[in-house]
Design a protein around this motif. Structure first.
Motif, short mmCIF file in Angstrom:
data_model
loop_
_atom_site.label_atom_id
_atom_site.label_comp_id
_atom_site.label_asym_id
_atom_site.label_seq_id
_atom_site.Cartn_x
_atom_site.Cartn_y
_atom_site.Cartn_z
N LEU A 5 49.81 39.82 55.01
CA LEU A 5 50.98 39.67 55.73
C LEU A 5 50.84 40.27 56.98
O LEU A 5 51.21 41.59 57.11
CB LEU A 5 52.20 39.59 55.02
CG LEU A 5 53.42 39.25 55.51
CD1 LEU A 5 53.59 37.84 55.68
CD2 LEU A 5 54.68 39.52 54.82
N ALA A 6 50.95 39.50 58.03
CA ALA A 6 51.29 40.22 59.59
C ALA A 6 52.76 39.71 59.89
O ALA A 6 52.91 38.36 60.28
CB ALA A 6 50.26 39.66 60.45
N VAL A 43 45.14 35.50 55.93
CA VAL A 43 46.20 36.23 56.75
C VAL A 43 47.17 34.99 56.80
O VAL A 43 47.08 34.01 56.98
CB VAL A 43 45.83 36.48 58.02
CG1 VAL A 43 46.72 36.97 59.03
CG2 VAL A 43 44.87 37.58 57.90
N LEU A 44 48.47 35.63 56.76
CA LEU A 44 49.64 34.82 57.25
C LEU A 44 50.28 35.40 58.12
O LEU A 44 50.93 36.69 58.08
CB LEU A 44 50.60 34.59 55.86
CG LEU A 44 52.07 33.65 56.01
CD1 LEU A 44 51.44 32.40 56.63
CD2 LEU A 44 52.76 33.51 54.97
N MET A 45 50.58 34.94 59.44
CA MET A 45 51.13 35.68 60.57
C MET A 45 52.34 34.98 60.68
O MET A 45 52.33 33.58 61.23
CB MET A 45 50.03 35.58 61.78
CG MET A 45 50.87 36.50 62.82
SD MET A 45 49.46 36.51 64.01
CE MET A 45 50.65 36.95 65.72
N VAL A 46 53.63 35.40 60.87
CA VAL A 46 54.83 34.65 60.96
C VAL A 46 55.87 35.45 61.93
O VAL A 46 55.76 36.66 61.82
CB VAL A 46 55.45 34.39 59.52
CG1 VAL A 46 54.47 33.48 58.60
CG2 VAL A 46 55.70 35.52 58.61
N GLU A 277 55.24 26.62 46.94
CA GLU A 277 55.31 27.93 46.35
C GLU A 277 54.20 28.94 47.03
O GLU A 277 54.03 29.96 46.54
CB GLU A 277 55.13 27.71 45.02
CG GLU A 277 56.28 27.03 44.46
CD GLU A 277 57.44 27.67 44.28
OE1 GLU A 277 57.62 28.89 43.90
OE2 GLU A 277 58.23 26.94 44.82
N ALA A 278 53.37 28.26 48.18
CA ALA A 278 52.23 29.05 48.37
C ALA A 278 52.79 30.41 49.15
O ALA A 278 51.87 31.29 49.08
CB ALA A 278 51.51 28.15 49.49
N TRP A 279 53.83 30.44 49.59
CA TRP A 279 54.38 31.75 50.22
C TRP A 279 54.39 32.97 49.19
O TRP A 279 54.11 34.08 49.62
CB TRP A 279 55.96 31.67 50.64
CG TRP A 279 56.82 31.52 49.61
CD1 TRP A 279 57.28 30.15 49.02
CD2 TRP A 279 57.68 32.43 48.77
NE1 TRP A 279 58.13 30.18 48.22
CE2 TRP A 279 58.23 31.64 47.84
CE3 TRP A 279 57.76 33.68 48.79
CZ2 TRP A 279 59.35 32.40 46.97
CZ3 TRP A 279 58.73 34.42 48.25
CH2 TRP A 279 59.24 33.63 47.24
N ARG A 280 54.46 32.76 47.85
CA ARG A 280 54.42 33.79 47.06
C ARG A 280 52.98 34.50 46.84
O ARG A 280 52.98 35.58 46.57
CB ARG A 280 54.77 33.30 45.56
CG ARG A 280 56.04 32.40 45.55
CD ARG A 280 56.21 31.80 44.06
NE ARG A 280 57.66 31.57 43.73
CZ ARG A 280 58.73 31.87 43.70
NH1 ARG A 280 58.89 33.02 43.73
NH2 ARG A 280 60.02 31.22 43.78
N LYS A 281 52.05 33.89 47.34
CA LYS A 281 50.66 34.76 47.66
C LYS A 281 50.98 36.00 48.39
O LYS A 281 49.93 36.82 48.27
CB LYS A 281 49.52 33.62 47.88
CG LYS A 281 49.47 32.71 46.96
CD LYS A 281 48.28 31.59 47.63
CE LYS A 281 48.15 30.52 46.62
NZ LYS A 281 47.18 29.56 47.29
N TRP A 282 51.83 35.97 49.32
CA TRP A 282 51.77 37.03 50.33
C TRP A 282 53.06 37.63 50.00
O TRP A 282 53.51 38.70 50.58
CB TRP A 282 52.06 36.47 51.76
CG TRP A 282 51.04 36.22 52.36
CD1 TRP A 282 49.92 36.92 52.89
CD2 TRP A 282 50.19 34.88 52.22
NE1 TRP A 282 48.75 35.86 53.02
CE2 TRP A 282 48.94 34.63 52.68
CE3 TRP A 282 50.76 33.34 51.64
CZ2 TRP A 282 48.18 33.72 52.70
CZ3 TRP A 282 49.76 32.68 51.45
CH2 TRP A 282 48.54 32.45 52.15
#
Length: 594
Positions: A5-6, A43-46, A277-282
């Motif tokens: 997570l970025a 990577v999830l950059m938010v 629910e994909a956010w839970r991976k991060w």
């Protein structure tokens, strides 16, 4: 492969952002995210624009528009600027969405249910001339702890301590200079002292943080005080409790709702991806690495307050409790804080015109020129001064005469003499030494990037560029017209080094990396870029622009053998050499009339 997570600090939408802002949160987070994707991580950059609070309200009143209209205007400006810099957000959204409101209210209710949010009657500041509430940050005075004479009502920027406006010595309104009047008002407070033990244990377990960040964060634990979560405001997220929900004079304060944006943006991204629910991976699963990028003025919110909110919602403070419906939430892996960038020896100041906004910069100069300066000379671990003379030198002597020259002369010679990438014949010790240098650099540069040592990383990449330039000069292939096989071998080795260096520099210089990839005869996407997309609010609000992109394509973090026979055309310059006159021109813009 791991989930990374970025979480990038949220720029405030009361005006355009200047290059000092993006040197702290923008470019460093993108360099890191691009590298981690190239290295095979998910990577999830938010992030998004931070749009609540009094500064928006004050600016809107001044301009005769609504807070939403003002936020809409600057949200779009900021989105376009960050797009121009090539910042590869998976989602850059905003805090005025229905999704964000719902997530903020869920965390508020969870913390309240677990006993970490408590009501308290306090003294609030009122403007005697208007009768309106004066928020903490709009009151200035002398700090009662360190004596700093420009402390804000919520925090002293000199000693870092939380403050209450009534404690300031000689308090005054920053809006009109008058002395505020204090009256009783009821608000909800976050019980920060209930997290001192859990925060201390967590901070003690942190490894590899920048020493100044960890030291500053631990010092804050010595005197934690309850911190107000609500304010007498009209512009913000409603308080989700019976008897408070419909009040128009009380709102959740901006510092609380903005940090929750990292979570709400992740949830919005998941909802837009087709897997809610994909956010839970991060956020819930292990192993996950979560890195938070910001300037040093935001450390307290990310190393103390945000972890406290996560601990409290998960039921892990002194009072215990149960996780809310979102479940237990992961704490940050690291708070990656940059120091401040000054300009020509002075602090950035819009009112005094000591500033250059991102938009104005990109109108006159290339995005990668700014990205390069921030990476090689930015405020990574100490305050740094941006000067136009140094920007000119870095651009002309390093980007143009160093990297650009290597690209141009090696491809030009190969295109002129062979029309394609020539095959390699028998390799000499010098040939093998350069190839070994560029291959080995991936491990070294990658390790530095993973540890957020971007200055050292780009320095190491540019050292390889220097080695390749020296190799070309020493071998002098232009003198080998009578030995075309040896000329072809030298140029093949040089072009392999160019390809490797281009990959090493891709996280820093994505725009030019795509150009170099194409100059080498490559097809397809080498450095993926973000797109601006107008979307509908998922919960029925007005539409708005987001930054997003598909970053699954592109270069991998490895040396890839170049393909002999691939056609080459005479190259166009990758970078623009700047005329020295720009220094005087830009300095005149800073101080018009002088």
């Amino acid at each position: 492969m791991s989930h990374v997570l970025a979480a990038v600090a949220w720029p405030y939408a009361n005006g355009p952002r200047h290059i000092g802002h993006v040197s702290g949160f923008g470019v460093p987070s993108d360099v890191f995210s691009r590298y981690m994707r190239m290295a095979g991580h998910d990577v999830l950059m938010v992030s998004g624009t931070d749009e609540h609070g009094t500064p928006i309200q004050v600016q809107a009143d001044k301009e005769g528009v609504t807070p939403r209209e003002l936020a809409d205007r600057y949200n779009r400006v900021i989105v376009e600027d960050l797009h121009g810099l090539g910042l590869s957000y998976d989602l850059f959204t905003r805090t005025t969405t229905g999704n964000h409101y719902a997530v903020v209210q869920e965390l508020f209710e969870g913390l309240h249910r677990n006993g970490y949010i408590v009501p308290k009657v306090t003294m609030g500041a009122i403007s005697p001339s208007t009768g309106r509430t004066l928020p903490d940050r709009y009151i200035e005075g002398t700090c009662p702890i360190c004596g700093y004479d420009s402390a804000r009502g919520d925090q002293c920027d000199n000693c870092g301590n939380q403050l209450d406006p009534i404690d300031l010595i000689n308090p005054r309104s920053k809006i009109n200079g008058e002395t505020p009047r204090f009256v009783e008002t009821e608000h909800f407070f976050l019980d920060l002292p209930a997290f001192a033990q859990a925060l201390g244990k967590w901070l003690d377990s942190r490894e590899g943080w920048r020493p100044n960040v960890l030291r500053f964060s631990k010092n804050l634990l010595d005197d934690l005080q309850p911190r107000a979560i609500t304010r007498d405001l009209e512009w913000g997220v409603p308080i989700p409790l019976e008897g408070w929900r419909d009040r128009t004079d009380k709102r959740i304060y901006v510092w609380f709702d903005a940090v929750i944006g990292y979570l709400s943006a992740s949830i919005e991204w998941a909802r837009r991806s087709g897997d809610p629910e994909a956010w839970r991976k991060w956020w819930s699963e292990e192993p996950v690495r979560a890195y938070y990028f910001m300037g040093k003025d935001n450390i307290v919110f990310h190393s103390v307050i945000w972890p406290a909110l996560l601990l409290g919602y998960s039921g892990e403070g002194d009072r215990g409790g149960e996780p809310g419906r979102l479940g237990r939430l992961n704490l940050p892996t690291e708070v990656v804080s940059s120091e401040f960038l000054t300009m020509e020896g002075r602090k950035f100041s819009s009112s005094r015109q000591v500033v250059i906004y991102v938009r104005d910069f990109l109108e006159r100069y290339d995005a990668d020129a700014l990205r390069y300066f921030i990476a090689v000379a930015g405020p990574e671990s100490q305050d740094t001064d941006f000067t136009w003379a140094e920007f000119l030198r870095r651009n002309n002597d390093e980007l143009v005469a160093g990297w650009g020259n290597l690209v141009n002369r090696s491809i030009s010679m190969a295109a002129k003499n062979f029309g394609a990438i020539p095959p390699a014949g028998e390799l000499t010790a010098e040939d093998q030494a350069l190839l070994e240098t560029s291959r080995k650099a991936f491990a070294g540069v990658g390790s530095l990037l993973e540890k957020h040592r971007q200055k050292q990383a780009i320095g190491e990449a540019m050292r390889v560029v220097g080695e390749a330039n020296k190799y070309l000069s020493d071998q002098a292939p232009w003198k080998m017209k009578d030995d075309p096989e040896r000329m072809g071998t030298v140029l093949h080795v040089a072009l392999q080094a160019v390809s490797d260096c281009n990959t090493l520099l891709t996280p820093f210089l994505p725009h030019s990396a795509q150009k170099v990839h194409e100059l080498l005869g490559g097809a397809g996407v080498h450095a993926p870029m973000p797109s601006i997309v107008q979307v509908e609010d998922l919960d029925g609000g007005p539409s708005y622009p987001i930054l997003t992109g598909d970053y699954t394509a592109g270069a991998r973090w490895e040396s890839v053998p170049i393909e002999a026979g691939r056609a080459l055309a005479p190259p166009k310059p990758v970078f623009r050499k700047l005329d020295p006159s720009i220094v005087d021109e830009e300095l005149a813009r800073l101080d018009p009339g002088e």
